[in-house]
Write a protein that holds these residues in place. Sequence first.
Motif, short mmCIF file in Angstrom:
data_model
loop_
_atom_site.label_atom_id
_atom_site.label_comp_id
_atom_site.label_asym_id
_atom_site.label_seq_id
_atom_site.Cartn_x
_atom_site.Cartn_y
_atom_site.Cartn_z
N ARG A 183 0.84 -1.20 0.00
CA ARG A 183 0.00 0.00 0.00
C ARG A 183 0.87 1.24 0.00
O ARG A 183 0.45 2.30 -0.42
CB ARG A 183 -0.89 0.04 1.24
N TRP A 184 2.07 1.11 0.54
CA TRP A 184 2.94 2.24 0.77
C TRP A 184 4.12 2.26 -0.19
O TRP A 184 4.63 1.20 -0.57
CB TRP A 184 3.49 2.21 2.19
N ASN A 185 4.56 3.44 -0.53
CA ASN A 185 5.84 3.65 -1.21
C ASN A 185 6.88 3.85 -0.12
O ASN A 185 6.61 4.55 0.86
CB ASN A 185 5.81 4.91 -2.08
N ILE A 186 8.04 3.27 -0.29
CA ILE A 186 9.16 3.53 0.62
C ILE A 186 10.31 4.04 -0.23
O ILE A 186 10.87 3.31 -1.05
CB ILE A 186 9.57 2.28 1.43
N GLN A 187 10.63 5.31 -0.05
CA GLN A 187 11.61 6.00 -0.88
C GLN A 187 12.72 6.60 -0.03
O GLN A 187 12.45 7.14 1.05
CB GLN A 187 10.91 7.11 -1.67
N ALA A 188 13.95 6.51 -0.53
CA ALA A 188 15.09 7.12 0.17
C ALA A 188 15.05 8.63 -0.03
O ALA A 188 15.02 9.11 -1.16
CB ALA A 188 16.39 6.54 -0.36
N LEU A 189 15.06 9.37 1.07
CA LEU A 189 15.15 10.83 1.01
C LEU A 189 16.60 11.28 0.89
O LEU A 189 16.88 12.41 0.49
CB LEU A 189 14.52 11.46 2.26
N THR A 190 17.50 10.39 1.30
CA THR A 190 18.94 10.63 1.21
C THR A 190 19.57 9.31 0.76
O THR A 190 18.89 8.28 0.74
CB THR A 190 19.54 11.00 2.59
#
Length: 190
Positions: free
Chosen positions: A91-98
């Motif tokens: 359901r969720w996106n998990i994205q690196a902010l750094t």
Amino acid sequence: MNEALTRQITELFGVTRSDQELISSFFKPMKLDKNEYLVKAGQACHYLTFIQSGLLRLYVTVETKEVTQWIGTPGYFLTDLSAFLFRVPARWNIQALTDAELLSISFDDYRSLVRFLPRWHEIEKGFIAKCFIQLENRVFQHLHMSAEERYLHLLSHQPELFNQVPLQYLASMLGMTPETLSRLRKKSLG
């Protein structure tokens, strides 16, 4: 062995030192570049991830608006738990902010732990209960605390996020508009 990982495994899984070392041995290094995804909504979620360094954002797009559920920071686990455990689309996106350095256990390795730890199902049940309690605490905060109290709580517990994460993500995570967050920040600084 990563000390922060073993400490979190001990705390969340409630295991002995030898069990903790065995569980830790299944976690493999992984790197994500800034803006790279660990998982996208609709995809399979293959990993339970421990963040060694960097920041990850857990979010969903609702219509045209991104809603941030959580910012994962070093020393904590992150996954789309239902997608990981029940093999349903994320359901969720998990994205690196750094740029991020992670230690991750694959679903297959996670499930195989029962072969090495006969009481794995009991250990896993405790881990999932602690995840649920954390979620309950977040829901309670959103229902019980005012926007200002939520802001001050985050500021007192994770002040570094205000220098590392775009404010619109923090506002979304806190359940407020960016304008409200800006007003609260100005009030607390002035």
